[in-house]
Design an enzyme around this catalytic site. Structure first.
Site, mmCIF file in Angstrom:
data_model
loop_
_atom_site.group_PDB
_atom_site.id
_atom_site.type_symbol
_atom_site.label_atom_id
_atom_site.label_comp_id
_atom_site.label_asym_id
_atom_site.label_seq_id
_atom_site.Cartn_x
_atom_site.Cartn_y
_atom_site.Cartn_z
ATOM 1 N N TYR A 137 44.846 43.265 50.391
ATOM 2 C CA TYR A 137 43.924 44.399 49.883
ATOM 3 C C TYR A 137 43.859 45.724 50.898
ATOM 4 C CZ TYR A 137 41.871 41.039 46.749
ATOM 5 O OH TYR A 137 41.626 40.046 45.839
ATOM 6 N N LYS A 185 48.097 29.361 52.204
ATOM 7 C CA LYS A 185 49.301 29.099 51.477
ATOM 8 C C LYS A 185 50.508 29.218 52.534
ATOM 9 C CE LYS A 185 51.258 28.691 47.383
ATOM 10 N NZ LYS A 185 51.250 27.339 46.686
ATOM 11 N N ASP A 217 46.125 26.695 46.315
ATOM 12 C CA ASP A 217 45.975 26.024 44.709
ATOM 13 C C ASP A 217 45.544 24.654 44.720
ATOM 14 O OD1 ASP A 217 48.265 25.408 46.662
ATOM 15 O OD2 ASP A 217 49.689 25.248 45.164
ATOM 16 N N ASP A 241 38.334 35.983 47.719
ATOM 17 C CA ASP A 241 37.694 36.734 46.664
ATOM 18 C C ASP A 241 37.462 35.745 45.575
ATOM 19 O OD1 ASP A 241 37.165 38.702 45.078
ATOM 20 O OD2 ASP A 241 38.914 39.664 45.273
ATOM 21 N N ASP A 245 34.349 33.132 43.992
ATOM 22 C CA ASP A 245 33.811 33.325 42.681
ATOM 23 C C ASP A 245 33.843 32.151 42.024
ATOM 24 O OD1 ASP A 245 33.052 35.875 42.845
ATOM 25 O OD2 ASP A 245 34.347 36.625 41.125
#
Ligand code: NAD
Length: 356
Positions: A137, A185, A217, A241, A245
């Site tokens: 980001y 990852k 994942d 992020d 959620d």
């Protein structure tokens, strides 16, 4: 010296829910001083900017910041840099160096039925510790090439950025169930390989906490399959992020979710900004229908993380549980057989429980 709290109520339901959080903080009997300042669309209307310098100065002079929410349709037409979300929240996080985002997802037993997971599986109690100021980001270059047909975002992490968020996650795990899962990852990304190396080193200094590594994942799957296995999830900005959620939705309602964004330790205290996860909910603003529990639990996080008042924070959590057990509900969590409360009535009930 009283604990100094900057109160930025903001827009929409922000002032309604923050009034109840302040009410509850006052009811704890602890020594606080509160100072209010403008932020968001309301600040833009009064001063021409969504984050006035005066507000930023107050935040920097305070021990902690309690924030409601910003934004709404009245300000959507503004140019991007003046829009409340971009012009206020992002610079506030950057100026205050809030590098650690802490998002608990805890099912309140009285609301187990609101969880989309069946039965006891929905009973989670975990925290996502997300790196907030690095990664994809923030990486540059971020651009379009070849006549706009190719897009580039860059993911960068430095060792020191990973170290400071990992250290913070271990501190949090130490006050919980001593179990940390670092999510990356590393089978594909170089930044993730560095992440795993650094976390492995920091784990060596934190033997009292058990550490494991999980690919992102797999973590997304495990959160649905068996969320109770998690205590603290440590991860980078974009993965955090998404996973925070996902984790928070297991608890069932947006109106119940608190958050903290923490900075460096200063004079033995950890400066932080505390805010509900939800937005300004313009559809119900000014109607006393908002659920103030997310804001109240954010205030409890402030007591825990900035002021080290763990007992008082625990009392607030218990007061919230007790009021819900007694069947009081705001409209968003109302069900047959419970009693409907306004925003202020819910705040009064929780403050009243604390005073008992
Ligand atoms: P939202 O979270 O404001 O609302 C989504 C839905 O949840 C709405 O139906 C709302 O009524 C409901 N809801 C939210 N909080 C609630 C509460 N405490 N009690 C009961 N119901 C609640 O998200 P949105 O509608 O996508 O965004 C509205 C505005 O808020 C936008 O301008 C957005 O940019 C802004 N926003 C701000 C923040 C922030 O300040 N940190 C975060 C998210 C969205």
């Amino acid at each position: 010296m009283p604990h100094k709290i900057a109160v930025l109520a903001g827009d929409g339901i922000g002032p309604e829910v923050i009034a109840e959080a302040v009410k509850v903080l006052k009811a704890t009997g602890a020594d606080f001083s509160f100072e209010e300042a403008l932020i968001g669309g309301t600040a833009y209307d009064k001063t021409g900017h969504p984050l006035p310098q005066k507000t930023l100065d107050l935040c920097k002079e305070s021990d902690a910041v309690l924030l409601g929410a910003v934004g709404g349709p009245a300000w959507d037409h503004l140019e991007t840099k003046l829009r409340p979300e971009v012009g206020a929240l992002l610079p506030l996080r950057a100026e205050l160096q809030l590098f650690a985002n802490v998002r608990p997802a805890k099912t309140l037993p009285a609301l187990l039925l609101a969880s989309p997971l069946k039965g006891e599986r929905g009973l989670v109690d975990l925290v996502v510790v997300r790196e907030l100021t690095g990664g994809i980001y923030f990486g540059k270059p971020r651009e379009r090439r070849e006549n706009g047909t190719v897009a580039v975002d860059t993911c960068i992490y430095s060792k020191s950025e990973i170290e400071r968020i990992a250290q913070r996650a271990y501190e949090i795990a130490r006050h919980r169930r001593h179990n940390l899962v670092s999510v990356d990852k590393a089978n594909v990304l170089e930044t993730s390989r560095l992440w795993r190396e650094v976390v492995t080193d920091i784990a060596e200094q934190n033997h009292d906490v058990s550490t494991s590594h999980m690919l992102v994942d797999n973590c997304a799957m495990q959160l649905i399959r068996d969320p109770q296995q998690f205590d603290v999830i440590l991860t980078e900005n974009m993965f955090g992020d998404i996973l925070s959620d996902e984790a928070s939705m297991i608890t069932g309602s947006l109106g119940l979710l608190p958050s903290a964004s923490l900075s460096h330790h200063k004079d033995g205290k950890s400066f932080g900004l505390y805010e509900p996860v939800h937005g300004s909910a313009p559809d119900i603003a000014g109607q006393q229908r908002a659920n103030p529990i997310a804001a109240i639990l954010s205030a409890a996080m402030m007591l825990k993380y900035t002021f080290g008042e763990n007992d008082v924070a625990f009392r607030i959590d218990q007061a919230v549980d007790a009021v819900l057990e007694h069947g009081l509900r705001t409209a968003d969590i109302f069900e047959k057989g419970t009693r409907l409360a306004s925003t202020a009535e819910m705040g009064d009930a929780i403050a009243g429980k604390l005073a008992e």
